[in-house]
Design a protein around this motif. Structure first.
Motif, PDB file in Angstrom:
ATOM      1  N   ARG A 177      77.883  -5.508  23.520  1.00  0.00           N
ATOM      2  CA  ARG A 177      78.509  -4.557  22.586  1.00  0.00           C
ATOM      3  C   ARG A 177      77.636  -4.392  21.344  1.00  0.00           C
ATOM      4  O   ARG A 177      77.131  -5.368  20.780  1.00  0.00           O
ATOM      5  N   MET A 178      77.500  -3.159  20.912  1.00  0.00           N
ATOM      6  CA  MET A 178      76.737  -2.833  19.706  1.00  0.00           C
ATOM      7  C   MET A 178      77.684  -2.355  18.610  1.00  0.00           C
ATOM      8  O   MET A 178      78.703  -1.703  18.879  1.00  0.00           O
ATOM      9  N   TRP A 179      77.330  -2.688  17.373  1.00  0.00           N
ATOM     10  CA  TRP A 179      78.053  -2.210  16.185  1.00  0.00           C
ATOM     11  C   TRP A 179      77.022  -1.627  15.223  1.00  0.00           C
ATOM     12  O   TRP A 179      76.035  -2.279  14.900  1.00  0.00           O
ATOM     13  N   GLU A 180      77.252  -0.396  14.764  1.00  0.00           N
ATOM     14  CA  GLU A 180      76.334   0.200  13.789  1.00  0.00           C
ATOM     15  C   GLU A 180      77.102   0.656  12.550  1.00  0.00           C
ATOM     16  O   GLU A 180      78.088   1.392  12.649  1.00  0.00           O
ATOM     17  N   PHE A 181      76.611   0.227  11.397  1.00  0.00           N
ATOM     18  CA  PHE A 181      77.211   0.538  10.102  1.00  0.00           C
ATOM     19  C   PHE A 181      76.332   1.547   9.377  1.00  0.00           C
ATOM     20  O   PHE A 181      75.127   1.330   9.232  1.00  0.00           O
ATOM     21  N   ASP A 182      76.941   2.638   8.946  1.00  0.00           N
ATOM     22  CA  ASP A 182      76.257   3.634   8.124  1.00  0.00           C
ATOM     23  C   ASP A 182      76.831   3.514   6.716  1.00  0.00           C
ATOM     24  O   ASP A 182      77.948   3.966   6.437  1.00  0.00           O
ATOM     25  N   MET A 183      76.103   2.864   5.839  1.00  0.00           N
ATOM     26  CA  MET A 183      76.611   2.592   4.486  1.00  0.00           C
ATOM     27  C   MET A 183      76.709   3.858   3.642  1.00  0.00           C
ATOM     28  O   MET A 183      77.573   3.944   2.763  1.00  0.00           O
ATOM     29  N   GLU A 184      75.858   4.836   3.911  1.00  0.00           N
ATOM     30  CA  GLU A 184      75.890   6.071   3.134  1.00  0.00           C
ATOM     31  C   GLU A 184      77.144   6.874   3.449  1.00  0.00           C
ATOM     32  O   GLU A 184      77.778   7.441   2.556  1.00  0.00           O
ATOM     33  N   GLY A 185      77.524   6.919   4.728  1.00  0.00           N
ATOM     34  CA  GLY A 185      78.688   7.701   5.128  1.00  0.00           C
ATOM     35  C   GLY A 185      79.949   6.882   5.285  1.00  0.00           C
ATOM     36  O   GLY A 185      80.973   7.410   5.733  1.00  0.00           O
ATOM     37  N   ALA A 186      79.879   5.568   4.947  1.00  0.00           N
ATOM     38  CA  ALA A 186      81.034   4.663   5.110  1.00  0.00           C
ATOM     39  C   ALA A 186      81.611   4.809   6.514  1.00  0.00           C
ATOM     40  O   ALA A 186      82.810   5.002   6.710  1.00  0.00           O
ATOM     41  N   ARG A 187      80.733   4.692   7.504  1.00  0.00           N
ATOM     42  CA  ARG A 187      81.086   4.976   8.906  1.00  0.00           C
ATOM     43  C   ARG A 187      80.647   3.807   9.792  1.00  0.00           C
ATOM     44  O   ARG A 187      79.589   3.224   9.582  1.00  0.00           O
ATOM     45  N   VAL A 188      81.471   3.472  10.784  1.00  0.00           N
ATOM     46  CA  VAL A 188      81.132   2.420  11.744  1.00  0.00           C
ATOM     47  C   VAL A 188      81.353   2.946  13.159  1.00  0.00           C
ATOM     48  O   VAL A 188      82.413   3.529  13.452  1.00  0.00           O
ATOM     49  N   GLU A 189      80.362   2.757  14.000  1.00  0.00           N
ATOM     50  CA  GLU A 189      80.467   3.112  15.420  1.00  0.00           C
ATOM     51  C   GLU A 189      80.259   1.864  16.272  1.00  0.00           C
ATOM     52  O   GLU A 189      79.570   0.926  15.870  1.00  0.00           O
ATOM     53  N   THR A 190      80.852   1.880  17.453  1.00  0.00           N
ATOM     54  CA  THR A 190      80.613   0.807  18.415  1.00  0.00           C
ATOM     55  C   THR A 190      80.467   1.411  19.808  1.00  0.00           C
ATOM     56  O   THR A 190      81.067   2.454  20.107  1.00  0.00           O
ATOM     57  N   TRP A 191      79.661   0.752  20.623  1.00  0.00           N
ATOM     58  CA  TRP A 191      79.451   1.177  22.008  1.00  0.00           C
ATOM     59  C   TRP A 191      78.938  -0.011  22.800  1.00  0.00           C
ATOM     60  O   TRP A 191      78.734  -1.091  22.254  1.00  0.00           O
TER      61      TRP A 191
END
Length: 555
Positions: A517-531
């Motif tokens: 499982r991957m987790w990616e944090f975008d601090m500029e857009g306050a966004r988190v995705e997982t796949w």
């Protein structure tokens, strides 16, 4: 007058420097300086240097046979070369070692070790006129009695034994020999391999980790590797063969995980339990080193927690955590001794550049093993009161710290555990297209309330391992957070499974494929995705946006 004084001072300084350099060079060859001075030179080895190495073998059915040598002369490396599985045979590496200042004129220092049936001067054309001394087990030693030999960075200062044809060495300054120690073992037995350290011990230091320049940070959650001592045996591989080759558990596991790391280029790896398959790991050190080396050679820092199988080999949780914590790029810690479990700690991801402000806080907790009260709560253990209290105190302290308050963007909190929380059983809350649930969630029978504590302290997600074939996410709804924590969760938290990555653990369930499982944090857009990344598939699977604009999404 002033110019004469300055010129004279410069001349005296230059003379002193030349004299010191001369003495340093002469001392490195002829040891002319007093020990008190020599011992503080940068080339001096502050510990011990190895003067001899040998192998002893013995039989437990012979009264006249012993693997023990004179303990006043020899130090035994306490690893049976047969891993206790040699029927009646046993074997050990023994070394002689001395402090540099205790060396006598005729003492020889080990500078190199080869393992071969032939003298290296005959087998290796590059060895020239070097003289090699034979020892049992196919060991050949290159030793020197020259006075400066103990100061050489070639000097062997420690010896260890690892096991398996796939054994690797991630420690700084250590080298594993290509050939196994030559003793008579069965084909099924992991072959013993000699590892040596040269020169001064190198200490792996923990470094801070930061958000990337593009404002993003990516985590690879690698769960249930189930690594063995040796190649391991595949369980329920899907497909059964790759390119016509039969399955060898650990090589296939590491090839898969390595390919994911190369494609995704994560900034951090979280090893979320059952790193070691205890039943098939009589030398857990060799098993742990495989995943550590995979990460170290890719320069990926990593943190780790344990599952219910890690300490079923030859090392308990404390010894395993000490081992992991000593390795390069490791962020692993045992955590407070006053808190139940081993591996309750926090990793802070700092804002980009050289900032000391926290952008992401990662909580890691030990979920232990099996139920301590099987009569009333069958199955698995639960997070204890001391752990939940520790978590609450840590979260409050960090929330009020300058490092958190000074961060001007949305701050994230996430937690990783091995055994899932009881809330994972709520299949009605599974998010569509988030993954599958072919097996029942084997969560504890007792709910100690950690899920509520997570929400109350603004943790947007918790991710577990343990149930290999489950890889879904659900959104759990609890009571609203406390008044002190005005957060963006609205009483909601994502609870996800990583899915199993290792072929040494079970699969099955209709052709389950290993995954990460991957987790990616975008601090500029306050966004988190997982796949997820699945073996044999080139694209991402079950992509989800779990946080957007700092708010937790529910679908």
């Amino acid at each position: 007058m002033t110019r004469r004084i300055v010129r004279a001072g410069m001349q005296l300084g230059a003379l002193a420097l030349i004299t010191l350099l001369f003495l340093f060079i002469v001392d490195s060859r002829y040891r002319v300086l007093p020990e008190q001075i020599h011992n503080h030179l940068p080339t001096h080895h502050p510990g011990l240097v190895v003067t001899d190495i040998t192998v002893s073998t013995c039989s437990s059915i012979s009264l006249l046979s012993s693997c023990n040598l004179d303990s006043k002369v020899w130090h035994k490396v306490d690893k049976d070369l047969y891993l206790g599985d040699g029927w009646f045979s046993h074997g050990y590496i023994h070394i002689q070692r001395k402090k540099e200042e205790d060396l006598l004129e005729n003492d020889k220092i080990v500078l190199d070790v080869r393992i071969s049936r032939l003298d290296p001067t005959k087998a290796e054309k590059t060895q020239g006129v070097e003289r090699w001394e034979s020892r049992p087990g196919g060991l050949w030693l290159h030793r020197s009695a020259k006075r400066h030999a103990s100061d050489s960075q070639k000097a062997v200062t420690a010896v260890d034994v690892l096991f398996g044809a796939d054994a690797v060495e991630p420690r700084l300054g250590w080298e594993i020999r290509d050939q196994p120690i030559l003793i008579d073992i069965s084909r099924e037995m992991p072959e013993p391999r000699l590892s040596i350290r040269r020169g001064i011990p190198q200490i792996a230091t923990k470094q801070s980790i930061h958000v990337r320049k593009d404002g993003k940070f990516k985590i690879a959650q690698i769960s249930d590797l189930h690594l063995s001592t040796g190649l391991g045996k595949c369980r329920d591989p899907e497909p059964a063969t790759i390119n016509g080759h039969s399955c060898e558990a650990d090589p296939r596991t590491l090839d898969f995980v390595g390919s994911v790391l190369d494609d995704e280029l994560p900034d951090l790896a979280i090893l979320s339990g059952d790193i070691v398959n205890g039943d098939t790991a009589p030398d857990a050190q060799s098993a742990v080193f495989k995943i550590a080396e995979l990460l170290v050679k890719r320069s990926i820092p990593y943190a780790a927690i344990f599952g219910n199988h890690d300490d079923e080999g030859n090392l308990d949780r404390h010894a395993l955590m000490d081992l992991l914590g000593s390795l390069p790029l490791s962020l692993a810690e045992a955590g407070p001794a006053t808190v139940d479990g081993v591996g309750n700690y926090v990793v802070e991801v700092l804002a980009r550049g050289t900032s000391t402000h926290s952008a992401l806080t990662i909580y890691l907790l030990d979920t232990h093993g099996y139920s301590p009260d099987e009569q009333n709560f069958k199955g698995y253990d639960w997070l204890k009161k001391s752990q939940i209290e520790w978590f609450r105190e840590e979260a409050a302290a960090r929330r009020h710290s300058a490092a958190h308050k000074a961060y001007t963007k949305h701050h994230f909190n996430i937690a990783f555990i091995h055994i899932p929380l009881p809330e994972y059983r709520d299949l009605r809350s599974i998010v569509p297209n988030s993954g599958s649930s072919p097996e029942a969630a084997t969560a504890p029978g007792f709910n100690s309330g950690f899920g509520d504590a997570l929400i109350e302290n603004d943790v947007f997600a918790v991710s577990a391992g343990h149930d290999h074939a489950n890889d879904y996410c659900l959104v759990d709804r609890h009571s609203s957070p406390s008044k002190e924590v005005q957060n963006s969760l609205d009483g909601k938290i994502w609870m996800c499974y990583a899915g199993g990555s290792g072929f040494g653990g079970y699969g099955g369930y209709g052709g389950y494929k290993r995954r990460v499982r991957m987790w990616e944090f975008d601090m500029e857009g306050a966004r988190v995705e997982t796949w997820k990344r699945v073996e044999g598939e080139k694209t991402r699977v079950d992509e989800l946006i779990v946080v957007e604009g700092g708010r937790v999404r529910t679908s």
